[in-house]
Design a protein around this motif. Sequence first.
Motif, PDB file in Angstrom:
ATOM      1  N   MET A  29       1.229  -0.908   0.233  1.00  0.00           N
ATOM      2  CA  MET A  29       0.304  -0.131   0.482  1.00  0.00           C
ATOM      3  C   MET A  29       1.246   1.228   0.232  1.00  0.00           C
ATOM      4  O   MET A  29       0.280   2.681  -0.641  1.00  0.00           O
ATOM      5  CB  MET A  29      -0.579  -0.195   1.169  1.00  0.00           C
ATOM      6  N   SER A  30       1.374   1.094   0.617  1.00  0.00           N
ATOM      7  CA  SER A  30       2.950   2.076   0.717  1.00  0.00           C
ATOM      8  C   SER A  30       3.330   2.131  -1.200  1.00  0.00           C
ATOM      9  O   SER A  30       3.573   3.707  -0.685  1.00  0.00           O
ATOM     10  CB  SER A  30       3.932   2.377   1.447  1.00  0.00           C
ATOM     11  N   VAL A  31       3.259   1.051  -1.226  1.00  0.00           N
ATOM     12  CA  VAL A  31       4.356   2.024  -2.887  1.00  0.00           C
ATOM     13  C   VAL A  31       3.040   2.493  -4.285  1.00  0.00           C
ATOM     14  O   VAL A  31       2.900   3.597  -4.716  1.00  0.00           O
ATOM     15  CB  VAL A  31       4.769   0.503  -3.345  1.00  0.00           C
ATOM     16  N   GLU A  32       1.842   2.133  -3.333  1.00  0.00           N
ATOM     17  CA  GLU A  32       0.663   2.148  -4.243  1.00  0.00           C
ATOM     18  C   GLU A  32       0.910   4.016  -3.872  1.00  0.00           C
ATOM     19  O   GLU A  32       0.140   4.808  -4.984  1.00  0.00           O
ATOM     20  CB  GLU A  32      -0.340   1.890  -4.195  1.00  0.00           C
ATOM     21  N   ARG A  33       0.948   4.454  -2.781  1.00  0.00           N
ATOM     22  CA  ARG A  33       0.563   5.860  -2.395  1.00  0.00           C
ATOM     23  C   ARG A  33       1.447   6.160  -2.865  1.00  0.00           C
ATOM     24  O   ARG A  33       1.501   7.909  -2.945  1.00  0.00           O
ATOM     25  CB  ARG A  33       0.807   5.832  -0.817  1.00  0.00           C
ATOM     26  N   THR A  34       2.909   5.606  -3.215  1.00  0.00           N
ATOM     27  CA  THR A  34       3.859   6.468  -3.127  1.00  0.00           C
ATOM     28  C   THR A  34       4.168   6.723  -4.554  1.00  0.00           C
ATOM     29  O   THR A  34       4.406   8.074  -5.423  1.00  0.00           O
ATOM     30  CB  THR A  34       5.446   5.803  -2.903  1.00  0.00           C
ATOM     31  N   PHE A  35       3.377   5.625  -5.496  1.00  0.00           N
ATOM     32  CA  PHE A  35       2.928   5.875  -7.038  1.00  0.00           C
ATOM     33  C   PHE A  35       2.278   7.315  -7.467  1.00  0.00           C
ATOM     34  O   PHE A  35       2.702   8.150  -7.961  1.00  0.00           O
ATOM     35  CB  PHE A  35       2.727   5.032  -7.771  1.00  0.00           C
ATOM     36  N   GLY A  37       1.245   9.911  -5.512  1.00  0.00           N
ATOM     37  CA  GLY A  37       2.405  11.058  -5.392  1.00  0.00           C
ATOM     38  C   GLY A  37       3.230  11.633  -6.141  1.00  0.00           C
ATOM     39  O   GLY A  37       3.492  13.271  -6.748  1.00  0.00           O
ATOM     40  N   TRP A  38       3.514  10.898  -7.017  1.00  0.00           N
ATOM     41  CA  TRP A  38       4.812  10.905  -7.843  1.00  0.00           C
ATOM     42  C   TRP A  38       4.328  11.399  -9.026  1.00  0.00           C
ATOM     43  O   TRP A  38       4.231  11.989  -9.816  1.00  0.00           O
ATOM     44  CB  TRP A  38       5.583   9.657  -8.231  1.00  0.00           C
ATOM     45  N   ARG A  40       1.243  12.429  -9.332  1.00  0.00           N
ATOM     46  CA  ARG A  40       0.722  13.694  -8.879  1.00  0.00           C
ATOM     47  C   ARG A  40       1.770  15.268  -9.190  1.00  0.00           C
ATOM     48  O   ARG A  40       1.232  16.060  -9.242  1.00  0.00           O
ATOM     49  CB  ARG A  40      -0.055  14.075  -7.316  1.00  0.00           C
ATOM     50  N   THR A  41       2.925  15.000  -8.951  1.00  0.00           N
ATOM     51  CA  THR A  41       3.673  16.369  -8.713  1.00  0.00           C
ATOM     52  C   THR A  41       4.574  15.885 -10.662  1.00  0.00           C
ATOM     53  O   THR A  41       4.744  16.981 -11.130  1.00  0.00           O
ATOM     54  CB  THR A  41       5.421  15.064  -7.963  1.00  0.00           C
ATOM     55  N   ALA A  42       4.184  14.851 -11.145  1.00  0.00           N
ATOM     56  CA  ALA A  42       4.319  14.778 -12.569  1.00  0.00           C
ATOM     57  C   ALA A  42       3.041  15.502 -13.239  1.00  0.00           C
ATOM     58  O   ALA A  42       3.271  16.309 -14.066  1.00  0.00           O
ATOM     59  CB  ALA A  42       4.418  13.129 -13.743  1.00  0.00           C
ATOM     60  N   LEU A  43       1.835  15.357 -12.653  1.00  0.00           N
ATOM     61  CA  LEU A  43       0.484  16.542 -12.972  1.00  0.00           C
ATOM     62  C   LEU A  43       1.493  18.122 -13.389  1.00  0.00           C
ATOM     63  O   LEU A  43       0.482  18.632 -13.520  1.00  0.00           O
ATOM     64  CB  LEU A  43      -0.352  15.692 -12.573  1.00  0.00           C
ATOM     65  N   ALA A  44       1.406  17.998 -11.431  1.00  0.00           N
ATOM     66  CA  ALA A  44       1.907  19.619 -11.257  1.00  0.00           C
ATOM     67  C   ALA A  44       2.474  20.209 -12.459  1.00  0.00           C
ATOM     68  O   ALA A  44       2.946  21.306 -12.899  1.00  0.00           O
ATOM     69  CB  ALA A  44       2.464  19.723  -9.684  1.00  0.00           C
ATOM     70  N   ALA A  45       3.876  19.549 -12.734  1.00  0.00           N
ATOM     71  CA  ALA A  45       5.209  19.957 -13.278  1.00  0.00           C
ATOM     72  C   ALA A  45       4.374  20.424 -14.529  1.00  0.00           C
ATOM     73  O   ALA A  45       4.851  21.330 -15.619  1.00  0.00           O
ATOM     74  CB  ALA A  45       6.514  18.467 -13.471  1.00  0.00           C
ATOM     75  N   ILE A  46       3.921  19.418 -15.498  1.00  0.00           N
ATOM     76  CA  ILE A  46       2.774  19.898 -16.641  1.00  0.00           C
ATOM     77  C   ILE A  46       2.021  20.557 -16.484  1.00  0.00           C
ATOM     78  O   ILE A  46       2.446  21.584 -17.483  1.00  0.00           O
ATOM     79  CB  ILE A  46       1.991  18.229 -16.980  1.00  0.00           C
ATOM     80  N   GLY A  47       1.286  20.994 -15.221  1.00  0.00           N
ATOM     81  CA  GLY A  47       0.569  22.371 -15.173  1.00  0.00           C
ATOM     82  C   GLY A  47       1.225  23.777 -15.183  1.00  0.00           C
ATOM     83  O   GLY A  47       1.115  23.916 -16.035  1.00  0.00           O
ATOM     84  N   ALA A  83       8.115   6.957 -11.941  1.00  0.00           N
ATOM     85  CA  ALA A  83       7.609   6.255 -11.182  1.00  0.00           C
ATOM     86  C   ALA A  83       7.338   4.846 -10.846  1.00  0.00           C
ATOM     87  O   ALA A  83       6.997   4.361 -10.586  1.00  0.00           O
ATOM     88  CB  ALA A  83       6.284   7.599 -10.434  1.00  0.00           C
ATOM     89  N   GLN A  84       6.472   4.326 -12.717  1.00  0.00           N
ATOM     90  CA  GLN A  84       5.714   3.175 -12.588  1.00  0.00           C
ATOM     91  C   GLN A  84       6.604   2.559 -13.271  1.00  0.00           C
ATOM     92  O   GLN A  84       6.902   1.445 -12.273  1.00  0.00           O
ATOM     93  CB  GLN A  84       5.504   3.648 -14.038  1.00  0.00           C
ATOM     94  N   ARG A  85       8.280   2.582 -13.538  1.00  0.00           N
ATOM     95  CA  ARG A  85       9.529   1.513 -13.407  1.00  0.00           C
ATOM     96  C   ARG A  85      10.068   1.922 -11.678  1.00  0.00           C
ATOM     97  O   ARG A  85       9.842   0.170 -11.508  1.00  0.00           O
ATOM     98  CB  ARG A  85      10.523   2.079 -14.214  1.00  0.00           C
ATOM     99  N   ARG A  86       9.711   2.430 -10.769  1.00  0.00           N
ATOM    100  CA  ARG A  86       9.930   2.025  -9.748  1.00  0.00           C
ATOM    101  C   ARG A  86       8.985   1.082  -9.057  1.00  0.00           C
ATOM    102  O   ARG A  86       9.299  -0.008  -8.119  1.00  0.00           O
ATOM    103  CB  ARG A  86      10.347   3.350  -8.739  1.00  0.00           C
TER     104      ARG A  86
END
Length: 135
Positions: A29-35, A37-38, A40-47, A83-86
């Motif tokens: 579950m922690s890995v899923e939450r971290t993914f 979060g990553w 969300r950060t990617a979408l923020a950079a695109i925004g 993010a998806q690779r990790r």
Amino acid sequence: MAQDDPEEDDPRVKWAEVRTDLAEDRNIMSVERTFAGWLRTALAAIGIGVAFSALFGEFDPPWLAKAIATAFIMGGAVLAFVAQRRACITLAKLSSHHLKPASLPNFKLLSYGLILGALLLVAGLWILNDGLALA
């Protein structure tokens, strides 16, 4: 010593195994939450890239605003890929016991969809020129 080893039907051993199984499920579950979060950060950079392009479209020279926006958008795409690779590498090492984790193709589908969207956005940013002649 043999007398210090717990017996197989010892309740302490069973509880320890259950706690270990639950800990591995928490890691999943922690890995899923971290993914998430990553992404969300990617979408923020695109925004940020889109906002930069919109706010500084009249920048002189005009290609500079597009280049900075492209850097942010592509940074978001790279972040989604990493993010998806990790997440996939980590989830392949873990096994769930009491929960049904998200499948690995879902992680890849989300990431590759975001990457495709970012690439289309960059292409649109450079191809669409507001009716101005290409210089």
